[in-house]
Scaffold this motif. Sequence first.
Motif, PDB file in Angstrom:
ATOM      1  N   GLU A 100      12.302 -14.731  -0.054  1.00 29.83           N
ATOM      2  CA  GLU A 100      11.989 -14.988  -1.267  1.00 29.83           C
ATOM      3  C   GLU A 100      10.736 -14.630  -1.716  1.00 29.83           C
ATOM      4  N   HIS A 101      10.306 -13.720  -2.656  1.00 26.39           N
ATOM      5  CA  HIS A 101       8.983 -13.387  -3.169  1.00 26.39           C
ATOM      6  C   HIS A 101       8.124 -14.601  -3.224  1.00 26.39           C
ATOM      7  N   SER A 102       8.492 -15.579  -3.967  1.00 27.27           N
ATOM      8  CA  SER A 102       7.794 -16.832  -3.978  1.00 27.27           C
ATOM      9  C   SER A 102       7.159 -17.241  -2.449  1.00 27.27           C
ATOM     10  N   ALA A 103       7.913 -17.003  -1.371  1.00 24.95           N
ATOM     11  CA  ALA A 103       7.127 -17.597  -0.142  1.00 24.95           C
ATOM     12  C   ALA A 103       6.181 -16.653  -0.032  1.00 24.95           C
ATOM     13  N   LEU A 104       6.236 -15.490   0.043  1.00 23.59           N
ATOM     14  CA  LEU A 104       5.164 -14.336   0.166  1.00 23.59           C
ATOM     15  C   LEU A 104       4.097 -14.612  -0.466  1.00 23.59           C
ATOM     16  N   SER A 105       4.337 -15.149  -1.783  1.00 21.02           N
ATOM     17  CA  SER A 105       3.311 -15.100  -2.957  1.00 21.02           C
ATOM     18  C   SER A 105       2.181 -16.460  -2.262  1.00 21.02           C
ATOM     19  N   ARG A 106       2.945 -17.394  -1.756  1.00 20.99           N
ATOM     20  CA  ARG A 106       2.140 -18.639  -1.167  1.00 20.99           C
ATOM     21  C   ARG A 106       1.317 -17.932  -0.128  1.00 20.99           C
ATOM     22  N   ALA A 107       2.043 -17.570   0.803  1.00 23.63           N
ATOM     23  CA  ALA A 107       1.084 -17.018   1.998  1.00 23.63           C
ATOM     24  C   ALA A 107       0.104 -16.060   1.800  1.00 23.63           C
ATOM     25  N   PHE A 108       0.512 -14.962   1.177  1.00 22.60           N
ATOM     26  CA  PHE A 108      -0.360 -13.962   0.433  1.00 22.60           C
ATOM     27  C   PHE A 108      -1.536 -14.731  -0.111  1.00 22.60           C
ATOM     28  N   LYS A 109      -1.545 -15.493  -0.945  1.00 23.67           N
ATOM     29  CA  LYS A 109      -2.835 -16.344  -1.616  1.00 23.67           C
ATOM     30  C   LYS A 109      -3.394 -16.984  -0.848  1.00 23.67           C
ATOM     31  N   ALA A 110      -2.801 -17.641   0.258  1.00 24.63           N
ATOM     32  CA  ALA A 110      -3.508 -18.595   1.326  1.00 24.63           C
ATOM     33  C   ALA A 110      -4.326 -17.686   2.136  1.00 24.63           C
ATOM     34  N   PHE A 111      -3.915 -16.222   2.474  1.00 24.87           N
ATOM     35  CA  PHE A 111      -4.988 -15.708   3.431  1.00 24.87           C
ATOM     36  C   PHE A 111      -5.933 -14.655   2.855  1.00 24.87           C
TER      37      PHE A 111
ATOM     38  N   ARG B 287       0.794  -1.220   0.053  1.00 25.09           N
ATOM     39  CA  ARG B 287       0.022  -0.149  -0.047  1.00 25.09           C
ATOM     40  C   ARG B 287       0.855   1.157  -0.092  1.00 25.09           C
ATOM     41  N   ALA B 288       2.106   1.177   0.648  1.00 25.49           N
ATOM     42  CA  ALA B 288       2.908   2.380   0.825  1.00 25.49           C
ATOM     43  C   ALA B 288       3.784   2.536  -0.591  1.00 25.49           C
ATOM     44  N   GLY B 289       3.547   1.486  -1.703  1.00 25.30           N
ATOM     45  CA  GLY B 289       4.325   1.743  -2.907  1.00 25.30           C
ATOM     46  C   GLY B 289       5.634   1.115  -2.742  1.00 25.30           C
ATOM     47  N   TRP B 290       5.812   0.225  -1.923  1.00 28.93           N
ATOM     48  CA  TRP B 290       7.211  -0.596  -1.785  1.00 28.93           C
ATOM     49  C   TRP B 290       7.189  -1.569  -3.001  1.00 28.93           C
ATOM     50  N   SER B 291       8.349  -1.977  -3.566  1.00 24.98           N
ATOM     51  CA  SER B 291       8.494  -3.042  -4.629  1.00 24.98           C
ATOM     52  C   SER B 291       7.966  -4.282  -3.914  1.00 24.98           C
ATOM     53  N   LEU B 292       7.417  -5.114  -4.756  1.00 25.22           N
ATOM     54  CA  LEU B 292       6.945  -6.900  -4.105  1.00 25.22           C
ATOM     55  C   LEU B 292       8.293  -7.359  -3.525  1.00 25.22           C
ATOM     56  N   THR B 293       9.498  -7.074  -3.926  1.00 24.03           N
ATOM     57  CA  THR B 293      10.647  -7.807  -3.194  1.00 24.03           C
ATOM     58  C   THR B 293      10.820  -7.069  -2.064  1.00 24.03           C
ATOM     59  N   ASP B 294      10.952  -5.980  -1.658  1.00 24.20           N
ATOM     60  CA  ASP B 294      10.899  -5.100  -0.623  1.00 24.20           C
ATOM     61  C   ASP B 294       9.938  -5.458   0.362  1.00 24.20           C
ATOM     62  N   ALA B 295       8.765  -5.480  -0.077  1.00 30.27           N
ATOM     63  CA  ALA B 295       7.403  -6.020   0.780  1.00 30.27           C
ATOM     64  C   ALA B 295       7.614  -7.433   1.464  1.00 30.27           C
ATOM     65  N   ALA B 296       8.318  -8.103   0.444  1.00 26.62           N
ATOM     66  CA  ALA B 296       8.494  -9.619   1.110  1.00 26.62           C
ATOM     67  C   ALA B 296       9.715  -9.341   2.076  1.00 26.62           C
ATOM     68  N   LEU B 297      10.676  -8.790   2.056  1.00 25.63           N
ATOM     69  CA  LEU B 297      11.815  -8.728   3.077  1.00 25.63           C
ATOM     70  C   LEU B 297      11.277  -7.860   4.237  1.00 25.63           C
ATOM     71  N   GLU B 298      10.569  -7.092   4.070  1.00 26.74           N
ATOM     72  CA  GLU B 298      10.012  -6.421   5.167  1.00 26.74           C
ATOM     73  C   GLU B 298       9.107  -7.361   6.182  1.00 26.74           C
ATOM     74  N   ALA B 299       8.374  -8.044   5.375  1.00 29.14           N
ATOM     75  CA  ALA B 299       7.511  -8.974   6.224  1.00 29.14           C
ATOM     76  C   ALA B 299       8.333 -10.386   6.603  1.00 29.14           C
ATOM     77  N   GLY B 300       9.689 -10.350   6.183  1.00 25.98           N
ATOM     78  CA  GLY B 300      10.377 -11.550   7.019  1.00 25.98           C
ATOM     79  C   GLY B 300      10.714 -12.765   5.751  1.00 25.98           C
ATOM     80  N   TYR B 301      10.099 -12.324   4.562  1.00 22.83           N
ATOM     81  CA  TYR B 301      10.339 -13.653   3.580  1.00 22.83           C
ATOM     82  C   TYR B 301      11.345 -13.312   2.590  1.00 22.83           C
TER      83      TYR B 301
END
Length: 236
Positions: A210-221, A194-208
Motif C-alpha cells: 500500500e502507498h500509505s505504508a511507504l509514506s509512513r516509512a519514507f517520512k520516518a527516514f 527519481r526514475a519517474g515511476w508513479s508513487l504506487t509503482d514505487a511502493a510496489l517496487e520497494a515491497g510495500y
Amino acid sequence: MSITLASEPLALSTNLRRLEQCIRFLKDAERRYVAANQGMADFFGASTVRDVIGRRTTDFFDSGIVERYDELDQAVAAGRTLIDRFDFTYDHTGLRRWYLYARTRTWQSGDPVIRGISYRLPRRPASDRVYSRLALATDSIAANIVEAPTVEILAETCHCSVAQLERDFRSVLAQSPKQYRSRLRVQRAIDAIRAGWSLTDAALEAGYSEHSALSRAFKAFTGLTPARFRATLPEN
C-alpha cells in the motif's frame, strides 16, 4: 532533510556522516575516473589524484576484482543506488581490508556518472568475523528486499545467535537488521521516484503493498512524504 535528500542520492547512507574520511570517486560511462580524492589515489598506490584521472580499474587491479566492480557499476548505471554494503578487498600493496561502500548514479555536465564512496572499516578484535557476518546478512537482505528473511534466518545463515547479529548491526551500522531493511526499501523507492515511476509503482517496487505504508516509512527516514520528495526533484 528535504534539500539534502533532493540533491544527494546517498542521503540515507551511513557513510555520508563521515564523508571526509571516505575514498571518493566519479566514473564516466566508459568507466574512466573523472574525479577522485587522495584516498582513492592512495588506495591505487598512485602519487597524486592526477595519476588516477582518465584511467580505469583495469589499470590497477586484476580481472577478478575488475569483474566484480563492473557488476556493481552496471547495476548503478541502470539506476540502482547501493548503500551500506560490505566489501572485502585489497589495495595496491595486497593488504586486504573491509570497506563499507555506497554507489549511485548522478550527473555531471548533463552526462551520467557513477559516484562512489567507501569507508575503510577499523580493525578490532574479531572484526573479520563481525564484518563477514554483516556482509552475509546485508547481501541477503538486499537480494530479497521484498520478502526479506527473518532475523532468525539471517542469524542461522551467519552461524551466530540473533543477539550477536543484532549487536553487530548496532555496533557497525547503528541500526537493527529491521531498520537496515527499511532503509534499503526506502532507498529503492527513492530510486524509482527519481526514475519517474508513479508513487504506487514505487511502493510496489520497494515491497510495500500500500502507498500509505511507504509514506509512513519514507517520512520516518527522510522527513518527507513520497509526494513531497518528488516535488523537490530538479526536473519537477
